[in-house]
Design a protein around this motif. Structure first.
Motif, short mmCIF file in Angstrom:
data_model
loop_
_atom_site.label_atom_id
_atom_site.label_comp_id
_atom_site.label_asym_id
_atom_site.label_seq_id
_atom_site.Cartn_x
_atom_site.Cartn_y
_atom_site.Cartn_z
N HIS A 187 0.83 -1.20 0.00
CA HIS A 187 0.00 0.00 0.00
C HIS A 187 0.87 1.26 0.00
O HIS A 187 1.79 1.38 0.79
N HIS A 246 1.14 5.71 -1.59
CA HIS A 246 0.55 6.87 -2.26
C HIS A 246 1.63 7.52 -3.10
O HIS A 246 2.78 7.10 -3.07
N HIS A 273 -10.03 4.91 -0.24
CA HIS A 273 -9.55 6.28 -0.06
C HIS A 273 -8.57 6.64 -1.15
O HIS A 273 -7.98 5.79 -1.80
#
Ligand SMILES: [Zn+2]
Ligand SMILES: [Zn+2]
Ligand SMILES: [Zn+2]
Length: 143
Positions: free
Chosen positions: A89, A91, A125
């Motif tokens: 995970h 970003h 998200h």
């Protein structure tokens, strides 16, 4: 994601393998950054002078649907790039000038865990940080 993986996904789902599709994918393999449909169109026009914006856009949407490409919107325009191959995970830091991205492994959802929002059922998200990469910000200083 790379060209071979993308092509085998297309094959699995029964999509036709065309030179144009391969060419679109190799543009992303070479550029490794967020590109607009217009960027892709002009790269393809070298070999396919008659290719239409529509054809490019339809293929980009297909690749998006198949999760070959990931999409974001920068300055009101959709941009595409290869999905990251990592399953960890993360970003992205996104350069608004060159479209290059950098992975960050911090996630704001960790903060939410300690907050009071227990009743809200989270299903997903999005989190992106925009700015200028070191190369682009030093170029701006020189200009
Ligand atoms: Zn990523
Ligand atoms: Zn940059
Ligand atoms: Zn996250």
């Amino acid at each position: 994601m790379n060209v071979e993986q993308a092509l085998s996904q297309l094959k699995e789902k029964g999509y036709k393998f065309t030179g144009k599709r391969e060419e679109i994918l190799s543009v992303f393999a070479q550029e490794k950054r967020y590109l607009s449909a217009k960027d892709v169109l002009s790269a393809l026009q070298m070999n396919y002078p008659n290719i239409s914006f529509d054809t490019v856009y339809r293929n980009l949407s297909l690749f998006e649907e198949m999760e070959i490409l990931e999409v974001t919107e920068l300055e009101g325009e959709k941009r595409f790039r290869f999905q990251c191959s990592t399953t960890r995970h993360h970003h992205h830091l996104i350069c608004l000038d060159c479209g290059k991205t950098k992975q960050i492994h911090a996630c704001p959802m960790d903060w939410l865990e300690d907050s009071e929002e227990e009743e809200f059922q989270v299903t997903g998200h999005k989190f992106e940080i925009y700015g200028y990469c070191p190369e682009c910000s030093s170029a701006a200083v020189q200009a």
